[in-house]
Design an enzyme around this catalytic site. Structure first.
Site, PDB file in Angstrom:
ATOM      1  N   GLU A 133      26.975   5.853 -17.575  1.00  0.00           N
ATOM      2  CA  GLU A 133      28.001   5.052 -17.347  1.00  0.00           C
ATOM      3  C   GLU A 133      29.336   5.649 -17.759  1.00  0.00           C
ATOM      4  O   GLU A 133      30.055   5.547 -18.545  1.00  0.00           O
ATOM      5  CB  GLU A 133      27.772   3.614 -18.064  1.00  0.00           C
ATOM      6  CG  GLU A 133      26.637   2.769 -17.763  1.00  0.00           C
ATOM      7  CD  GLU A 133      26.596   1.339 -18.862  1.00  0.00           C
ATOM      8  OE1 GLU A 133      27.446   1.310 -19.394  1.00  0.00           O
ATOM      9  OE2 GLU A 133      25.690   0.952 -18.662  1.00  0.00           O
ATOM     10  N   GLU A 166      32.274  -5.323 -18.840  1.00  0.00           N
ATOM     11  CA  GLU A 166      31.566  -4.487 -18.015  1.00  0.00           C
ATOM     12  C   GLU A 166      32.348  -3.994 -16.754  1.00  0.00           C
ATOM     13  O   GLU A 166      32.846  -4.897 -15.927  1.00  0.00           O
ATOM     14  CB  GLU A 166      30.225  -5.398 -17.272  1.00  0.00           C
ATOM     15  CG  GLU A 166      29.329  -5.805 -18.400  1.00  0.00           C
ATOM     16  CD  GLU A 166      28.267  -4.501 -18.625  1.00  0.00           C
ATOM     17  OE1 GLU A 166      28.507  -3.684 -17.715  1.00  0.00           O
ATOM     18  OE2 GLU A 166      27.377  -4.784 -19.470  1.00  0.00           O
TER      19      GLU A 166
END
Length: 457
Positions: free
Chosen positions: A183, A384
């Site tokens: 990520e 997120e």
């Protein structure tokens, strides 16, 4: 040659000397189980084949994204069709996405330009040197704290940023990024946050307000080993690089390793080959131990922020069960203010809610649950961040970094300002820390948390 240039050259030579895994012909297949038998099949598929489930399989009606290797694609498609499980090919060639990211990345990793670290995906050595330089240039307002070493011996560095204003014993905000190696947008955004807090204090009113009211502790990379490995070898690596009882199954998911609730439940991943494997026991990993020990020593911790991808969600506890906390309304109110600010900044629609409900699965051992239950922090959130779902995945072109930073930053500033400027929000929903949080836990959970947290004191 300047020292910074030497660091970058070594980083590039090491990265280029290691063979990168090719994802040529790999696909991302998206599907939704509509029956119990289909759901059970996906569970079996998750463990029977070497597949990378980007979405955990937990409930009927939940969208599941599966990274399938090229030599397994035909078999998986046949198996899905055999049980009438409809699917879409979300990404037809995964390597093509990696190539787009790589093409622009080859132009960077030159730390002489500040924008490289803020607008590019740099390696761990480059990021680490940049953080040291920022702390040095910041002067008395910044302190660099080494909280321990990772499994492979990399230093985990927290930067403390404060103000020049003598406002007494301030409360604290903690920010973490890079828990999941692949990520990459997470540590980039956190680096931008660090830069803005240092450079824009006394210039930007929001930054000045946030620093005059809070001391900030920021850890850009929870998982430095996994992050570097995702640069050197496997772009889609998730876990840390710890060895396990299986020689060919490396790594622990650090965001399933915190000594938090639900770790004896069936949702807690037990097999070391799973991408969400939570470790041999709660809090087993050096990265987790370092972070837990550090956070338990932060005085007056008030806000905890964790940054992940991919989606557009603000998650609030709990994540190990689909049940709201006593303070759900306060967290939801502050989170909605942040979401509205990001939407107003052209960041698209963000949703706010219970982690388990928004993700459609329960997750044990998360930093979100642990921080809420074990620290003084009352306001605990996980962002997120994009990319979202078109196409799904963790690759965000470097050309899109600025847009994500520019639209997410207003969410963070609005969240903190809402907490600062709305004392009634806290007064209305929060009572004494022990009694209010204790109501959310059964006796067995309280005992569990006490035993494991006691080991870190």
């Amino acid at each position: 040659m300047a020292f910074s240039e030497v660091i970058c050259l070594i980083s590039l030579l090491v990265s280029n000397s290691i063979a990168l895994r090719s994802y040529r012909g790999d696909q991302v297949i998206s599907t939704v189980a509509h029956t119990k038998s289909q759901l059970n099949y996906l569970h079996r598929l998750e463990t029977s084949l070497d597949l990378d489930f980007w979405s955990e399989v937990e409930s009927i009606g939940q969208n599941v994204d599966i990274h399938v290797k090229a030599d397994t694609v035909d078999r998986v498609k046949r198996d899905l069709s055999s049980i009438d499980l409809e699917y879409n090919i979300s990404v037809s060639d995964l390597q093509s996405l990696v190539d787009k990211e790589k093409d622009s990345q080859l132009k960077v990793n030159n730390i002489s330009d500040q924008a490289d670290v803020l607008r590019s995906y740099v390696t761990h050595p480059v990021m680490d040197h940049w953080l040291q330089r920022m702390a040095s240039e910041c002067g008395d307002r910044c302190t660099l704290i080494n909280i321990g070493q990772s499994f492979e011996g990399r230093e985990m560095k927290v930067i403390k940023i404060t103000s020049n204003s003598p406002t007494g014993n301030k409360s604290a905000v903690f920010v973490e990024g890079g828990a999941h190696a692949r990520e990459w947008i997470s540590p980039v955004f956190v680096n931008n946050l660090i830069y803005k807090l240092i450079i824009e204090y006394g210039v930007d009113s929001s930054v000045t307000l946030m620093l005059d009211n809070y001391d900030w502790y920021i850890l850009p990379l929870v998982n430095p080993d996994g992050y570097q490995y995702s640069h050197d070898s496997e772009r889609y690596w998730r876990k840390n690089r710890a060895t396990t009882i299986f020689r060919d199954c490396v790594g622990v998911d650090l965001n399933r390793n915190f000594p938090s609730f639900g770790m004896s439940d069936p949702v807690y991943p037990k097999h070391p080959c799973e991408d969400t494997y939570g470790g041999p026991f709660p809090g087993s990993e050096p990265e987790t131990k370092n972070l837990v020990k550090f956070l338990l020593g932060v005085d007056k911790l008030h806000v905890f922020l964790s940054f992940h991808s991919y989606s557009k969600m603000i998650l609030i506890p709990w994540s190990h069960k689909m049940k709201p906390t006593t303070h759900h309304s306060a967290l939801k109110t502050a989170g909605m203010a942040a979401a509205n600010a990001m939407e107003a900044a052209n960041g698209g629609k963000w949703v706010v809610g219970l982690a388990g409900e928004l993700l459609s699965y329960n997750a044990a051992g998360t930093s979100l649950d642990w921080a809420y239950a074990n620290t003084e922090a009352k306001f605990v959130f996980t962002f997120e961040m994009p990319p979202s779902r078109s196409p799904p995945g963790f690759v965000l072109p470097e050309s899109s970094i600025k847009s994500v930073v520019d639209t997410t930053w207003p969410g963070v500033t609005t969240l903190i300002k809402t907490i600062i400027n709305t004392p009634a929000l806290e007064d209305k929903y929060f009572v004494s820390k022990g009694s209010s949080k204790g109501k959310d836990m059964c006796y067995c959970e309280i005992i569990f948390m006490f035993l494991f947290t006691f080991c870190y004191i």
